[in-house]
Each structure stands twice: as C-alpha cells, then as structure tokens.
Write an enzyme that holds these catalytic residues in place. Structure first.
Site, PDB file in Angstrom:
ATOM      1  CG  ASP A   1      -1.854   1.703   1.498  1.00 36.14           C
ATOM      2  OD1 ASP A   1      -2.398   1.370   0.840  1.00 36.14           O
ATOM      3  OD2 ASP A   1      -1.686   2.106   2.348  1.00 36.14           O
TER       4      ASP A   1
ATOM      5  CD  GLU B   1      -2.485   2.033  -3.338  1.00 35.42           C
ATOM      6  OE1 GLU B   1      -3.132   2.585  -4.127  1.00 35.42           O
ATOM      7  OE2 GLU B   1      -1.645   2.255  -2.025  1.00 35.42           O
TER       8      GLU B   1
END
Length: 668
Positions: free
Chosen positions: A352, A381
C-alpha cells in the site's frame, strides 16, 4: 488506501529527511541514524516450558517493565518484571516458569514518563483487539498436512491473473451459500452455491481460472472492534496495529489467540490445493495512530518521519508516515515479509502506498524474498497521498520503478485512459467514446515499456516509459479503491443502457487481459457487481460492499466471457510475453482511421504461440468500424461480446469490421 491520489502531484518534490535529536537520561543520540541496530532477528519472546525470555529494542528507555496477564483483555497484571538493559539498545528478562496460555505487554519509561502498555513491535500472537501479546503452542496452529503444503507452480510473472477481494465482500451475503461468512474459513468451503446452483466461494475462483487471490489487509488492524462483531463492523483494514498477526475479526473466535493463526493457515492451504496463490496487502507506510502505536510507545520518534518543524510527516494522508530508510524500520519490514512467507506460506505482497518507502528498502525486500523463492510476487501503489518527507528520486514511486527490478506497480495510465480521471468520476475517456486517450491505452497494452509506436508525449500521466519489463506493470480498470467498473461506467455515461453497460464492461476487461502487463480484476466484476456509486466504501456496510451472488445468474453471460477471456490468455503466450524485447519485436499497432479505435497484431508466432498472427481491435464507438489488416484468412475467436476459441466464423483481409463498443480478436 482509502484515499486514492495520483502520484504526479508529488513526484517532482525533492525533500530531505529531517532528524530530531532525542535526549534521555539513559542515552543521547543526536540523530535517528545513530541509534544502535539490533543484530540477529527481532523476536521479542522465546518460549520453552521451563522458561520464557523476553527482549525489547528500546535504546532511549530509562526503564522497561514486563507485565504478565491471565487474559487477553481486562484485569490487572498478576506479575510485573523489571527488564535489564543489554547490548544494542535492548532490554531483557527471563521468567522461569511455564507461561503457555498467558499474555504479556511491555511498558517503557522515558524522561520519567511511562509510555503505556504495548505488545511490542513484533508480536506474533495476540488477544482480542491486539492489545496484549499471547504465548501459545505454535504446533497446535498447524493444520493437518501443513508441512507438505506447497505453493502452486508459476513459470513466469506474466502468467499471473490477480483477483482482489475482501473477506466480507466475497462471502458475507446470504446468497453466497457460505457457512463461515466473512471469515478466513469461507475460502476453505467447497460445494457452495447460489440459489440457482451456480458455484460461489473457492469453487467460483477455480471455475473462473484466476492464479492469485489478493487479500485486502489481513494483519491485525485497529478500526474494527473484535468484541462487537455482531454489530456488523466493516473496514478495509488499512489501519495497522500488529503487523505480524492475522486480524481477529475474520477468525471464528477472536478471543483465542491460536484460532486466527490456524484458520489463516487453513485458508492458505485450501487455496494452494485449489491451485491458487495468496497475496497479502501490506501497509507498512503508516500506523492507525501515532502516540499510542506500538512503534511510538517503544522508541518514540524513530519509526516515523518528521517535517522540519518536528511535526509528523504525512505521506499516507492518515496522520503519519513510517521511515523505511532507518535501519531498524527497514529490518522490521524485511523480517515481517519473510515471516509471513515462512510461517503462513504467503505467496506475494501488495504494498500500500509503496511510494512512501525508499528504493533501497524495497530492493532489500526483493533480494531477501528471492533467496526463498523468486516466484513470490511483489507489487504496489507507485504513489503517495502527500509528498513524503524524503528525496523523491529515492522513493519507490512509479517513475522510479526501473530501479527496483522484479517489483511491479499499478498503471493509472491504462486505468484512466480507459475510464477517465479517477479524480472526476463524471468524466469518461476511451470507453465513453471520448477521443484523446488512445495513446494512454496503447501505453498500457505494451506494458509501460519503451515501444517505438508508443509516443509518451500523448500519454496521460507520464512522459516516458517507466517499466523495464512488461511484468512491472499491473493492468487494471478498477480495484477496491475508487468506483468499481460498473459504477464508473454509469457515472461517466449517465444515459448508458443495460446493453451498452455489458458491452463496455467486456471491452474494458478485454483490454486488460490482452495487455502485456499482469492482469488484475476486482472481486465481483466478473458478475458485474456494483457498490451503489460509492467510491470510498472502506467503512460502508455490507449492504454496499457485499457481492450479491444472484448476479452470477442474471449476468451469466458476462461471467462466461471473463472465464473464456482468462482461458484465452492462459492458452496463448502471445498475450503474456513477459519480455520487453519480445514485445517490441512481435507487438505492432495497426493504423486506424479516426478516434476511439485501437488495433494491434501479435506477429510471427509471438512467444512461441501456436497462432501465426493474432489481430486484436478495440472499438469504443457506438457504431461499427472498419480496419485494414494484412491479407489472409482469419478465424474469429472474439466478436460482439462472445469468445469461443473453437471459432466464430471466418474473415478475410484486407478489411474487417469491428462491431460497436466491443473487441474483435482473430487469428491466422
């Protein structure tokens, strides 16, 4: 993350790490870089029936005490043990009695102030809500046959097909036919069906043909009260509390520390037996809170970055950002990843807001994982919510991903080129028939690599290719974050008809699955789930998030299309070359007339494909389009929303027709 942000807003920002002097009666360190590093592993509790040893890294502490408890919550400590200072900033204590079944916490005193109870930074078993660490019999947590559990084979990262899911979404609805609704064990149940006898649960995944299940955060997170699960509490789980313990809300009994451990393993084992690998969503970039976090109560300031004014940096948008570049945080991340691999047999990790972490740490993680199994996947990400307090050229941003071999990132170029900008849900792009995003889609089809026919000056978010290899790009149109595909199409095309919705849904995923990146779909897209137009459903109720399995009946045609699309990709290596040189050699974009039409061919038995030449065309116009193709006799395998590799008819060059709002795939 529950707050999606495009990385471009922060990619150009250059900052320097600010360090804060930390002076205590015990030690004085002028900067965090001078803190001692604990050698060996970071285990904080070692149990034997005769004695249990506790060790905590807290170099700035004046005193540290260990508290022993009978239960995981409530009551007072039945014994307090003073810990002794040791080397490398550690404190230790030995309790010479059998502590099996007991619970413990640490409390650190700094500048005459006790920081408060913590299970430590590295607890591996906890009581309800994770506030106390637990001492358990680890052998009892291994399911039968666990020693012989192996991960399913994977020849290449290009062969991956990722299915992102949340435990509750996938199984909690009454239509799922699952007994253990919203639990780890939901993914161990075979034979579950909807009311029309169509498969659900793990059998649905097998039927669909995915290779990897990406599980939203499964570590112990803080935003759901495990004592009140009957209140239908819901969260995605991006609120880390204890990184190395499965969350109790997905266990059948959150009060018994061994239960969540065993049931997580049972789930992994069941998925492995089904031929499916398991990816964990990990959130090392921030913690749920700061002052009360395990990190801050153990070594204040060290694990978080600070701004020049000494306030907390906030690259996560959640109140803090961790300092991966500091040796003990880096060590913690590497050991945590390895622990989930070794103890729980996890097969991959999705980071993340990976753009908050530094490049060196991500490379260290990849190197350590490769020593166990290089087929274990790592992706994330490639952005942050705000500018991290660290030099931008040293962060694991999408634009820097070439410096992190064998790590992949999501392509928002492809996603938004197809669907429209994530920040404006009412604005469409290629799928909505709006011209101008064709090159962004081509960028994604080629896998974000350098390709002579992809001109990055016309690509939406980047002016140069960022992937060295196509498997460094995750191809997708939607995920848990933002609108799901059905809701996105409805938002950007308010007058869309049900028939158009189906056609464009199929068209979108055909682009994803014929691209050279790694395809990724959001759970339920294959049966056209929606979330009532809510784009940030991280704490919305089951009424919004749960998958209604009746949709497999009503949208059976869409499910079959997805299933056959996956099979087409698996059966034909041309769609998953996995090598930039091969892509440049065999993938050629064809000239087209007008906008909202994209076509390419995969030529010369690409990547050893049995088909000599494959033509793929995407037409988002509402009307049919003409396409010039090389002379030859072609067998149609995808047309007008139908896929059949046995053939749907014959077309001859030099011109073919692509029906409106659909894909055409043919071969010779």
């Amino acid at each position: 993350m529950k707050m999606g942000t495009n990385y471009l807003a922060i990619l150009g920002v250059t900052t320097v790490t600010t360090v804060m002097s930390c002076t205590t009666a015990k030690k004085e360190y002028m900067s965090y870089e001078l803190y001692p590093v604990r050698t060996g592993n970071l285990i904080e509790m070692e149990y034997t029936p005769e004695a249990t040893k506790f060790i905590l890294w807290s170099p700035t502490a004046d005193e540290v005490r260990l508290m022993l408890y009978e239960a995981g919550e409530g009551g007072h400590a039945y014994e307090t043990v003073k810990m002794q200072p040791g080397e490398e900033g550690t404190w230790s204590a030995v309790v010479n009695k059998d502590l099996i079944g007991k619970f413990y916490t640490f409390n650190v005193k700094i500048d005459d102030k006790w920081k408060g109870d913590t299970p430590g930074i590295n607890a591996r078993a906890v009581g309800v809500n994770g506030r106390r660490a637990a001492i358990i019999d680890w052998q009892s947590t291994n399911p039968d046959g666990w020693e012989s559990d192996i991960r399913p084979p994977l020849k290449s990262a290009a062969d991956m097909i990722i299915y992102e899911m949340h435990y509750r979404d996938f199984s909690v609805d009454s239509t799922s036919g699952v007994k253990h609704k919203g639990k780890y064990l939901a993914l161990t149940e075979h034979g579950t069906m909807n009311s029309d006898k169509l498969l659900t649960g793990i059998d649905h995944l097998i039927e669909l043909g995915v290779t990897h299940v990406h599980l939203l955060p499964s570590f112990d997170y803080a935003s759901v009260d495990e004592t009140k699960l009957n209140e239908n509490s819901y969260n995605w789980g991006y609120d880390p509390q204890n990184y190395n313990v499965p969350d109790g809300s997905y266990a059948t009994d959150p009060y018994q520390p061994a239960t969540r451990v065993k049931e997580f393993k049972q789930m992994v084992q069941a998925l492995h037996k089904a031929g499916i690998r398991v990816i964990m969503d990990v959130v090392y970039n921030h913690t749920f809170n700061t002052d009360e976090s395990n990190f801050e109560r153990t070594v204040p300031g060290y694990f978080y970055r600070q701004k020049e004014d000494k306030s907390l940096a906030n690259g996560s948008g959640c109140g803090n950002e961790t300092a991966s570049e500091r040796p003990m945080m880096r060590k913690f991340m590497v050991e945590s990843v390895l622990y989930w691999i070794k103890e729980y047999h996890v097969d991959g990790f999705r980071f993340d807001l990976m753009g908050i972490h530094d490049i060196e740490t991500m490379n260290e993680i990849r190197k350590a994982v490769n020593m166990i199994d290089p087929t274990i996947c790592i992706y994330g990400e490639g952005w942050a919510a705000e500018a991290p307090q660290y030099p931008a050229d040293s962060l694991a941003m999408k634009g820097n991903i070439a410096q992190i071999p064998e790590v992949a990132v999501f392509s928002d170029e492809l996603r938004d080129g197809l669907c429209g900008p994530v920040g404006d849900k009412h604005k469409g792009a290629f799928l909505a028939g709006i011209p101008g995003e064709e090159m962004s889609v081509k960028f994604g089809i080629a896998g974000a690599i350098e390709h002579p026919q992809v001109h990055c000056d016309s690509v939406n978010y980047t002016k140069k290719p960022w992937a060295k290899q196509p498997v460094q790009m995750i191809s997708y149109v939607s995920c848990h974050d933002g609108l799901c595909l059905v809701d996105r199409l409805k938002a950007s095309m308010p007058s869309i008809t049900p028939e158009q919705l189906i056609r464009l849904d199929k068209l979108a995923q055909t682009v994803v699955f014929t691209s050279q990146g790694i395809p990724f779909i959001y759970a339920g897209e294959e049966i056209m789930r929606d979330k009532q137009g809510i784009d940030n459903s991280y704490k919305s109720p089951d009424a919004v998030n749960a998958i209604d399995w009746r949709r497999k009946t009503t949208n059976g045609d869409v499910f079959i299309y997805y299933k056959r699309l996956i099979d087409l990709r698996k059966s034909h290596p041309a769609f998953r070359m996995g090598d930039a040189a091969l892509v440049r050699k065999h993938l050629e974009f064809l000239p087209v007339e007008g906008s909202n039409l994209i076509a390419f061919r995969l030529k010369d038995h690409a990547n050893g494909d049995p088909w000599e030449e494959i033509i793929v065309a995407f037409n988002s116009r509402p009307t049919p389009a003409k396409l010039a193709v090389p002379l030859g006799k072609y067998t149609v395998v995808c047309k007008d929303g139908v896929i059949d590799t046995r053939g749907l008819g014959i077309q001859n060059g030099p011109e073919v027709i692509i029906p409106g709002q659909s894909a055409l795939i043919l071969y010779k």
